[in-house]
Design an enzyme around this catalytic site. Structure first.
Site, PDB file in Angstrom:
ATOM      1  CE  LYS A 112      -4.126  -1.924   2.083  1.00 40.77           C
ATOM      2  NZ  LYS A 112      -4.938  -2.081   3.280  1.00 40.77           N
ATOM      3  CE  LYS A 197      -6.951  -8.587  -0.610  1.00 41.14           C
ATOM      4  NZ  LYS A 197      -6.801  -8.055   0.748  1.00 41.14           N
ATOM      5  CE  LYS A 200     -13.636  -4.883   3.019  1.00 39.56           C
ATOM      6  NZ  LYS A 200     -12.290  -4.652   3.556  1.00 39.56           N
TER       7      LYS A 200
HETATM    8  P1  TYM Z   1     -10.617  -7.105   5.312  1.00 42.01           P
HETATM    9  O1  TYM Z   1     -11.704  -6.148   5.656  1.00 42.01           O
HETATM   10  O2  TYM Z   1      -9.710  -6.748   4.198  1.00 42.01           O
HETATM   11  O3  TYM Z   1     -11.229  -8.519   5.015  1.00 42.01           O
HETATM   12  C1  TYM Z   1     -12.151  -9.137   5.886  1.00 42.01           C
HETATM   13  C2  TYM Z   1     -11.917 -10.636   5.839  1.00 42.01           C
HETATM   14  O4  TYM Z   1     -12.088 -11.099   4.505  1.00 42.01           O
HETATM   15  C3  TYM Z   1     -10.919 -11.822   4.110  1.00 42.01           C
HETATM   16  N1  TYM Z   1     -10.696 -11.573   2.677  1.00 42.01           N
HETATM   17  C4  TYM Z   1     -10.510 -12.511   1.761  1.00 42.01           C
HETATM   18  N2  TYM Z   1     -10.493 -13.861   1.857  1.00 42.01           N
HETATM   19  C5  TYM Z   1     -10.288 -14.553   0.712  1.00 42.01           C
HETATM   20  N3  TYM Z   1     -10.111 -13.957  -0.506  1.00 42.01           N
HETATM   21  C6  TYM Z   1     -10.117 -12.612  -0.641  1.00 42.01           C
HETATM   22  N4  TYM Z   1      -9.971 -12.048  -1.836  1.00 42.01           N
HETATM   23  C7  TYM Z   1     -10.326 -11.828   0.527  1.00 42.01           C
HETATM   24  N5  TYM Z   1     -10.400 -10.497   0.759  1.00 42.01           N
HETATM   25  C8  TYM Z   1     -10.607 -10.349   2.079  1.00 42.01           C
HETATM   26  C9  TYM Z   1      -9.791 -11.250   4.935  1.00 42.01           C
HETATM   27  O5  TYM Z   1      -8.721 -12.170   5.037  1.00 42.01           O
HETATM   28  C10 TYM Z   1     -10.497 -11.024   6.259  1.00 42.01           C
HETATM   29  O6  TYM Z   1     -10.553 -12.218   6.990  1.00 42.01           O
HETATM   30  N6  TYM Z   1      -7.112  -6.290   8.747  1.00 42.01           N
HETATM   31  C11 TYM Z   1      -8.369  -6.964   8.480  1.00 42.01           C
HETATM   32  C12 TYM Z   1      -9.488  -6.572   9.418  1.00 42.01           C
HETATM   33  C13 TYM Z   1      -9.191  -6.752  10.857  1.00 42.01           C
HETATM   34  C14 TYM Z   1      -9.187  -7.983  11.569  1.00 42.01           C
HETATM   35  C15 TYM Z   1      -8.880  -7.637  12.903  1.00 42.01           C
HETATM   36  C16 TYM Z   1      -9.423  -9.294  11.192  1.00 42.01           C
HETATM   37  C17 TYM Z   1      -8.872  -5.777  11.750  1.00 42.01           C
HETATM   38  N7  TYM Z   1      -8.707  -6.301  12.963  1.00 42.01           N
HETATM   39  C18 TYM Z   1      -8.783  -8.605  13.904  1.00 42.01           C
HETATM   40  C19 TYM Z   1      -9.325 -10.269  12.190  1.00 42.01           C
HETATM   41  C20 TYM Z   1      -9.016  -9.932  13.502  1.00 42.01           C
HETATM   42  C21 TYM Z   1      -8.810  -6.612   7.081  1.00 42.01           C
HETATM   43  O7  TYM Z   1      -8.379  -5.644   6.516  1.00 42.01           O
HETATM   44  O8  TYM Z   1      -9.779  -7.431   6.601  1.00 42.01           O
END
Ligand code: TYM
Length: 342
Positions: A112, A197, A200
């Site tokens: 990023k 990937k 969103k």
């Molecule tokens: P985020 O919001 O990007 O994604 C939420 C969850 O979706 C999963 N994910 C995917 N899995 C498979 N293929 C994909 N293309 C894909 N895109 C997203 C992510 O792995 C995630 O499980 N940093 C985290 C949010 C967060 C978090 C936490 C998660 C903040 N604090 C504590 C767990 C525990 C994030 O940006 O997820």
């Protein structure tokens, strides 16, 4: 009982990747077999340039979609991160345990930051410290398991390292968590660019299936997915990433196995058609429930209010213990309270 924590960041409309990689398991598995907390991690959405009104809108939408996906507040705790102060409180303590080098090694930060520099923009300091806040999210609840997609593995590893280091330096305080990625669809790839990937926050709409896409849009996106020039359907993520991605999506949607599904298909066209149909069917009930919930915003607000209260009560004792352990003086009680004790 196993404690589970996971979250989703309201930086864009939720995608099929979020659903297959994380949310679906929260609803189908985790909330039934563990004490689970699921969180809209809105503070994390402030690490990049953001529009305040949009973050508010997306936070509400993410919470509504979690419930639409089957996350059930009678079985687990659903809340918004900024409603519980303990996340930010603990994050600062963990910043005093983490190192600058550790932060700069995080892959997502490097990617990023490189993108932002290319655009000539400046980086928010919070983008660098983001994984520490994520560790605080997890450690504040003493979570054993963190069900996430593959892309979050390094961040959960950091949370583990920080928990171990804190415990060694200041006495046992935190449970050491572990990531639990799904067996299939741990990394759903962009349909137009199977090397990246499906994210969103990305701009390339045609390669991303959003949870609220109409069936026609889903079909169009899947049918136009980039594949390679071969003809045989093989599961080969290295050599044929586009086809492997479709097989993974189909397998995840039908509870199948990508390798055995590959042998069923003789053409890319048939595979795309079945994948599109499977995705439409998986999204149909989520979208129907989302429409119902949108008609009842007071219900969603009530869930978030109760969730925050429950979450606060769970996190506060652990974070208070960490404050004492690291050497901070306990607040001095009110004289009236002192009298009552003596
Ligand atoms: P985020 O919001 O990007 O994604 C939420 C969850 O979706 C999963 N994910 C995917 N899995 C498979 N293929 C994909 N293309 C894909 N895109 C997203 C992510 O792995 C995630 O499980 N940093 C985290 C949010 C967060 C978090 C936490 C998660 C903040 N604090 C504590 C767990 C525990 C994030 O940006 O997820």
């Amino acid at each position: 009982m196993t404690r589970v924590f996971s979250g989703v960041k309201p930086t864009g409309h939720l995608t099929l990747g979020n659903y297959l990689g994380a949310m679906r398991r929260w609803a189908e598995v985790d909330q039934h077999r563990s004490e689970a907390l699921f969180c809209v991690v809105d503070l994390h959405a402030l690490t990049v340039a953001h529009d305040p009104a949009r973050v508010r809108r997306l936070s509400r939408q993410a919470a509504t979609l979690l419930l639409a996906a089957g996350v059930d507040p009678r079985l687990c705790t659903v809340f918004v991160q900024s409603h519980v102060d303990e996340h930010a409180r603990l994050s600062y303590l963990l910043e005093c345990v983490a190192t600058d080098g550790e932060m700069r090694r995080m892959i997502q930060y490097k990617e990023k930051a490189a993108r932002e520099r290319e655009r000539g923009g400046s980086l928010r300091l919070s983008l660098l410290t983001y994984p520490v806040l994520m560790a605080a999210d997890i450690l504040a609840y003493n979570a054993d398991e963190v069900p996430v997609g593959d892309d979050q593995a390094q961040h959960v590893e950091l949370a583990r390292d920080l928990a171990v280091r804190f415990n060694q330096r200041y006495g046992h305080t935190f449970v050491v968590p572990r990531a639990t990625p799904p067996q299939v669809a741990a990394r759903v790839m962009n349909l137009q660019d199977p090397a990246s990937k499906m994210g969103k926050s990305d701009d390339s709409g045609p390669g991303i299936v959003y949870l609220l896409d109409e069936p026609d849009a889903v079909r169009r996106k899947v049918m136009r997915a980039v594949t390679d020039s071969g003809r045989e359907v093989e599961y080969d993520p290295e050599g044929r990433p586009g086809i492997a991605n479709l097989l993974e999506i189909l397998a995840a949607c039908t509870n199948g196995n990508p390798e055995s599904l590959a042998s069923v298909y003789e053409s890319y066209g048939a595979l795309k058609k079945d994948t599109a149909d499977a995705v439409v069917e998986v999204l149909r009930p989520v979208q129907a429930r989302h429409r119902e919930l949108c008609a009842d915003p007071a219900y969603v607000e009530g869930v978030l209010r109760d969730g925050a209260e429950k979450a606060r009560a769970m996190a506060r004792p652990t974070v208070d213990t960490a404050y004492r352990a690291i050497g901070l003086l306990p607040p001095v009680p009110e004289p009236a309270a002192l009298n009552a004790v003596s």
